[in-house]
Motif scaffolding. Structure first.
Motif, PDB file in Angstrom:
ATOM      1  N   VAL A   1       7.500  41.041  67.701  1.00 39.63           N
ATOM      2  CA  VAL A   1       8.757  41.266  68.421  1.00 39.63           C
ATOM      3  C   VAL A   1       9.156  42.754  68.422  1.00 39.63           C
ATOM      4  O   VAL A   1      10.273  43.116  68.040  1.00 39.63           O
ATOM      5  N   TRP A   2       8.210  43.585  68.866  1.00 40.83           N
ATOM      6  CA  TRP A   2       8.464  44.984  69.233  1.00 40.83           C
ATOM      7  C   TRP A   2       8.762  45.890  68.058  1.00 40.83           C
ATOM      8  O   TRP A   2       9.397  46.928  68.200  1.00 40.83           O
ATOM      9  N   LEU A   3       8.323  45.514  66.871  1.00 42.55           N
ATOM     10  CA  LEU A   3       8.649  46.299  65.690  1.00 42.55           C
ATOM     11  C   LEU A   3       7.502  47.168  65.217  1.00 42.55           C
ATOM     12  O   LEU A   3       7.682  48.304  64.804  1.00 42.55           O
TER      13      LEU A   3
ATOM     14  N   ASP B   1      21.474  47.568  58.993  1.00 46.95           N
ATOM     15  CA  ASP B   1      20.259  46.821  58.682  1.00 46.95           C
ATOM     16  C   ASP B   1      19.633  46.051  59.838  1.00 46.95           C
ATOM     17  O   ASP B   1      18.677  45.328  59.646  1.00 46.95           O
ATOM     18  N   SER B   2      20.180  46.209  61.048  1.00 49.04           N
ATOM     19  CA  SER B   2      19.500  45.617  62.202  1.00 49.04           C
ATOM     20  C   SER B   2      19.982  46.333  63.461  1.00 49.04           C
ATOM     21  O   SER B   2      20.993  47.038  63.424  1.00 49.04           O
ATOM     22  N   GLY B   3      19.257  46.126  64.534  1.00 45.38           N
ATOM     23  CA  GLY B   3      19.669  46.751  65.789  1.00 45.38           C
ATOM     24  C   GLY B   3      21.084  46.341  66.177  1.00 45.38           C
ATOM     25  O   GLY B   3      21.901  47.163  66.599  1.00 45.38           O
ATOM     26  N   ALA B   4      21.380  45.049  65.998  1.00 46.68           N
ATOM     27  CA  ALA B   4      22.704  44.549  66.377  1.00 46.68           C
ATOM     28  C   ALA B   4      23.812  45.232  65.575  1.00 46.68           C
ATOM     29  O   ALA B   4      24.827  45.652  66.137  1.00 46.68           O
ATOM     30  N   THR B   5      23.614  45.378  64.281  1.00 50.63           N
ATOM     31  CA  THR B   5      24.661  46.032  63.483  1.00 50.63           C
ATOM     32  C   THR B   5      24.764  47.512  63.861  1.00 50.63           C
ATOM     33  O   THR B   5      25.860  48.070  63.884  1.00 50.63           O
TER      34      THR B   5
ATOM     35  N   ALA C   1      21.618  43.659  80.422  1.00 52.86           N
ATOM     36  CA  ALA C   1      21.518  44.449  79.187  1.00 52.86           C
ATOM     37  C   ALA C   1      21.390  43.528  77.977  1.00 52.86           C
ATOM     38  O   ALA C   1      21.978  42.448  77.941  1.00 52.86           O
ATOM     39  N   TYR C   2      20.641  43.985  76.996  1.00 53.02           N
ATOM     40  CA  TYR C   2      20.552  43.281  75.713  1.00 53.02           C
ATOM     41  C   TYR C   2      20.733  44.291  74.589  1.00 53.02           C
ATOM     42  O   TYR C   2      20.008  45.277  74.512  1.00 53.02           O
ATOM     43  N   HIS C   3      21.719  44.041  73.731  1.00 52.54           N
ATOM     44  CA  HIS C   3      21.977  44.964  72.635  1.00 52.54           C
ATOM     45  C   HIS C   3      22.045  44.270  71.280  1.00 52.54           C
ATOM     46  O   HIS C   3      22.519  44.866  70.306  1.00 52.54           O
ATOM     47  N   GLY C   4      21.609  43.016  71.203  1.00 54.64           N
ATOM     48  CA  GLY C   4      21.655  42.288  69.940  1.00 54.64           C
ATOM     49  C   GLY C   4      22.571  41.081  70.050  1.00 54.64           C
ATOM     50  O   GLY C   4      23.198  40.860  71.088  1.00 54.64           O
ATOM     51  N   ASP C   5      22.656  40.311  68.981  1.00 52.13           N
ATOM     52  CA  ASP C   5      23.269  38.990  69.061  1.00 52.13           C
ATOM     53  C   ASP C   5      24.571  38.805  68.296  1.00 52.13           C
ATOM     54  O   ASP C   5      25.091  37.692  68.214  1.00 52.13           O
TER      55      ASP C   5
ATOM     56  N   VAL D   1      23.626  52.155  77.116  1.00 50.32           N
ATOM     57  CA  VAL D   1      22.450  51.998  77.974  1.00 50.32           C
ATOM     58  C   VAL D   1      21.175  51.877  77.144  1.00 50.32           C
ATOM     59  O   VAL D   1      21.047  52.499  76.091  1.00 50.32           O
ATOM     60  N   GLU D   2      20.259  51.071  77.630  1.00 50.27           N
ATOM     61  CA  GLU D   2      18.899  51.053  77.106  1.00 50.27           C
ATOM     62  C   GLU D   2      18.165  52.132  77.900  1.00 50.27           C
ATOM     63  O   GLU D   2      17.822  51.917  79.059  1.00 50.27           O
ATOM     64  N   PRO D   3      17.915  53.292  77.319  1.00 46.84           N
ATOM     65  CA  PRO D   3      17.399  54.412  78.098  1.00 46.84           C
ATOM     66  C   PRO D   3      15.963  54.196  78.575  1.00 46.84           C
ATOM     67  O   PRO D   3      15.125  53.716  77.830  1.00 46.84           O
TER      68      PRO D   3
ATOM     69  N   ALA E   1      23.162  55.648  73.509  1.00 45.36           N
ATOM     70  CA  ALA E   1      21.782  55.282  73.839  1.00 45.36           C
ATOM     71  C   ALA E   1      21.307  54.251  72.813  1.00 45.36           C
ATOM     72  O   ALA E   1      21.269  54.530  71.618  1.00 45.36           O
ATOM     73  N   ASP E   2      20.975  53.066  73.303  1.00 44.45           N
ATOM     74  CA  ASP E   2      20.418  52.033  72.435  1.00 44.45           C
ATOM     75  C   ASP E   2      18.895  52.182  72.460  1.00 44.45           C
ATOM     76  O   ASP E   2      18.232  51.664  73.354  1.00 44.45           O
ATOM     77  N   GLU E   3      18.391  52.911  71.471  1.00 42.92           N
ATOM     78  CA  GLU E   3      16.945  53.178  71.389  1.00 42.92           C
ATOM     79  C   GLU E   3      16.259  52.205  70.425  1.00 42.92           C
ATOM     80  O   GLU E   3      15.188  52.501  69.892  1.00 42.92           O
ATOM     81  N   VAL E   4      16.891  51.048  70.202  1.00 44.89           N
ATOM     82  CA  VAL E   4      16.335  50.100  69.229  1.00 44.89           C
ATOM     83  C   VAL E   4      14.919  49.674  69.632  1.00 44.89           C
ATOM     84  O   VAL E   4      14.007  49.635  68.800  1.00 44.89           O
ATOM     85  N   ALA E   5      14.728  49.408  70.926  1.00 44.22           N
ATOM     86  CA  ALA E   5      13.387  49.007  71.384  1.00 44.22           C
ATOM     87  C   ALA E   5      12.531  50.216  71.734  1.00 44.22           C
ATOM     88  O   ALA E   5      11.330  50.239  71.487  1.00 44.22           O
ATOM     89  N   THR E   6      13.151  51.225  72.340  1.00 40.66           N
ATOM     90  CA  THR E   6      12.377  52.339  72.896  1.00 40.66           C
ATOM     91  C   THR E   6      12.057  53.437  71.889  1.00 40.66           C
ATOM     92  O   THR E   6      11.181  54.267  72.143  1.00 40.66           O
TER      93      THR E   6
ATOM     94  N   GLY F   1      16.377  51.201  65.374  1.00 39.36           N
ATOM     95  CA  GLY F   1      16.110  50.071  64.482  1.00 39.36           C
ATOM     96  C   GLY F   1      14.623  49.756  64.581  1.00 39.36           C
ATOM     97  O   GLY F   1      13.797  50.660  64.456  1.00 39.36           O
ATOM     98  N   LYS F   2      14.317  48.510  64.861  1.00 40.75           N
ATOM     99  CA  LYS F   2      12.937  48.037  65.067  1.00 40.75           C
ATOM    100  C   LYS F   2      11.833  48.921  64.453  1.00 40.75           C
ATOM    101  O   LYS F   2      11.446  48.699  63.320  1.00 40.75           O
ATOM    102  N   GLY F   3      11.347  49.934  65.184  1.00 42.61           N
ATOM    103  CA  GLY F   3      10.198  50.713  64.712  1.00 42.61           C
ATOM    104  C   GLY F   3      10.516  51.742  63.649  1.00 42.61           C
ATOM    105  O   GLY F   3       9.610  52.410  63.140  1.00 42.61           O
TER     106      GLY F   3
HETATM  107  C1  LIG Z   1      16.008  44.110  69.602  1.00 45.21           C
HETATM  108  C2  LIG Z   1      17.096  44.906  70.215  1.00 45.21           C
HETATM  109  C3  LIG Z   1      18.371  44.966  69.629  1.00 45.21           C
HETATM  110  C4  LIG Z   1      18.760  44.126  68.443  1.00 45.21           C
HETATM  111  O1  LIG Z   1      18.072  44.450  67.290  1.00 45.21           O
HETATM  112  P1  LIG Z   1      18.031  43.390  66.078  1.00 45.21           P
HETATM  113  O2  LIG Z   1      17.370  44.153  64.979  1.00 45.21           O
HETATM  114  O3  LIG Z   1      17.219  42.242  66.568  1.00 45.21           O
HETATM  115  O4  LIG Z   1      19.426  43.016  65.791  1.00 45.21           O
HETATM  116  C5  LIG Z   1      19.308  45.801  70.189  1.00 45.21           C
HETATM  117  N1  LIG Z   1      19.019  46.523  71.273  1.00 45.21           N
HETATM  118  C6  LIG Z   1      17.820  46.495  71.870  1.00 45.21           C
HETATM  119  C7  LIG Z   1      17.564  47.358  73.056  1.00 45.21           C
HETATM  120  C8  LIG Z   1      16.822  45.673  71.369  1.00 45.21           C
HETATM  121  O5  LIG Z   1      15.627  45.595  71.987  1.00 45.21           O
END
Ligand SMILES: *Cc1c(COP(=O)(O)O)cnc(C)c1O
Length: 443
Positions: free
Chosen positions: A47-49, A105-109, A139-143, A209-211, A243-248, A272-274
């Motif tokens: 899952v993209w980590l 501790d996570s992208g969402a936080t 857009a997706y920024h976490g849950d 934004v997810e850049p 900029a939500d760079e959690v995935a990118t 986050g993630k990577g």
């Molecule tokens: C995965 C993701 C999140 C959420 O990260 P989690 O660690 O799963 O909470 C937030 N923003 C983007 C762009 C993501 O891809």
């Protein structure tokens, strides 16, 4: 036992309990091994980590070394060595101006922190009216609830609508569905943003934004120049850019951060993630001196940022993140991603000609293959066809793991994948798509 006790995320358990579940026992390099000893390529980086592969000696060692010192101590009013060293490193590699690091501790936080910081930034400056956010379609920024409030994927988010704060939504520049292609899509986005900013910037705190690449929305790649224009508009109208760079982040798009591709320096950036190479749950929200400065005051002024998590700045996680960043440098990961990315692009060129393949969207090693019922009319598959799920199931039979986004098959391999491994993985990807979209139905 798995079926008896676990409730899996983003999973309809009724389907799951009727399936043949995959239980991973160990990982080695870019492969994962299940309890039957079968091996699978990790075609979606768990899952993209994942960055450097699994069970990497240097990363394992960093955790073991830190474990011998201390596993956790708090960052609430005190510090630990790996958290300090990592913050310095992050500031060094981040787009310029981002000089302060707030861990979670996570992208969402990390996103929650960014939106609360943006909100309180204006509050602390005495501009309490600036309290809403602009986000983008799909857009997706976490849950968590704040992150879902700035999310815009109806399938995930609609049910929670009554719990959420409202946000303005502008289109993400999706060229494929726009009659005039990339230029038209970009113009739609910029026009919508311009209109909002010109009429309502006194009530808007930030744009999130997810850049460059919108991830969970279907791996949608922005046309060049769009992010830069968006950033300039925000600056002009005194609206913060998050900029939500959690995935990118961390090399995924071929630059350390996607913002670097356009020379954009946001006011707040979430990673986050990577960050830990995909090893441990650490995230961070980076802020400019200007944002930080609005909170910096005598205690009595009540400008403190009252937010924190128990495991904020976890030393084990920060230690492995530092080791991961060291490997980035030693192994020239960024140059590697660029070379590997063009290798993958060439390999997938033939797949584009297949009758049920729509767009193949790619930025760096972030790839989405869109499956369409009809190529000419670009008619998508119906969600009930579960075409992506079937392609992923076929890929698993052929020895590679991935997870679809609706009718988009995701290919997000670990950055450390070699060309040989990418060669095998793209073969599996293509075969699984051809098998489920053409197999049987062609006669
Ligand atoms: C995965 C993701 C999140 C959420 O990260 P989690 O660690 O799963 O909470 C937030 N923003 C983007 C762009 C993501 O891809």
């Amino acid at each position: 036992m798995n079926k008896a006790y676990l409730w899996h995320p983003f999973t309809q358990m009724k389907d799951y309990n009727n399936s043949d579940p995959l239980i991973i026992e160990r990982g080695e390099g870019i492969k994962l091994y299940d309890i039957q000893g079968r091996s699978y390529y990790d075609g979606f980086s768990s899952v993209w980590l994942n960055v450097h592969g699994h069970n990497v000696p240097e990363l394992n060692q960093a955790i073991t070394d830190q474990l011998g010192r201390v596993a956790h101590s708090t960052l609430l009013g005190m510090a630990n060595i790996p958290a300090i060293e990592l913050a310095e490193k992050l500031v060094e590699i981040a787009p310029k101006g981002l000089n302060k690091v707030f861990y979670s501790d996570s992208g969402a936080t990390g996103v929650e922190i960014a939106i609360k910081m943006a909100f309180q930034y204006w509050h602390n400056l005495g501009l309490q009216g600036k309290k809403t956010f602009i986000t983008m379609k799909q857009a997706y920024h976490g849950d968590t609830i704040g992150a879902v409030s700035v999310g815009a994927i109806p399938l995930y988010h609609d049910v929670f609508q009554p719990m959420l704060f409202p946000s303005h939504v502008i289109p993400y520049p999706y060229a494929y569905r726009h009659k005039d292609g990339a230029a038209g899509a970009m113009e739609d986005t910029l026009t919508a943003l311009r209109v909002l900013l010109e009429t309502r910037s006194d009530e808007i705190a930030a744009l999130i934004v997810e850049p460059i690449v919108q991830g969970a929305g279907g791996i949608i790649v922005m046309p060049p120049g769009c992010l830069r224009e968006m950033a300039a508009l925000c600056r002009k109208h005194d609206v913060l850019l998050i900029a939500d760079e959690v995935a990118t982040g961390f090399g995924r798009t071929g630059a350390m951060f996607a913002c670097d591709l356009e020379g954009v320096s946001p006011d707040l950036m979430v990673v986050g993630k990577g960050l830990t190479g995909g090893y441990l749950p650490v995230a961070a929200t980076l802020a400019t001196d200007e944002v930080y400065g609005a909170f910096y005051a005598d205690y009595g002024e009540q400008k403190t940022f009252f937010h924190g998590h128990s495991f904020t700045g976890n030393p084990l996680g920060c230690a492995v993140a530092l080791a991961s960043l060291k490997l980035f440098k030693e192994r020239n990961m960024l140059e590697g991603v660029i070379a590997k990315s063009s290798f993958v692009e060439q390999k997938l060129a033939a797949l584009k000609e297949r009758p049920h393949v729509g767009e193949i969207r790619q930025q760096g090693l972030m790839i989405g293959v869109e499956l369409v019922r009809d190529k000419g009319s670009r008619e998508p598959y119906d969600w009930a066809d579960r075409i992506g799920v079937r392609a992923a199931a076929r890929a698993r039979e052929l020895g590679m793991l991935t997870r679809p986004l609706g009718h988009v098959v995701v290919f997000i391999p670990p950055l450390a994948s070699t060309e040989d491994e990418l060669d095998s993985m793209t073969d599996i990807l293509a075969a699984s798509i051809v098998d489920v979209t053409e197999g049987g139905s062609t006669t």
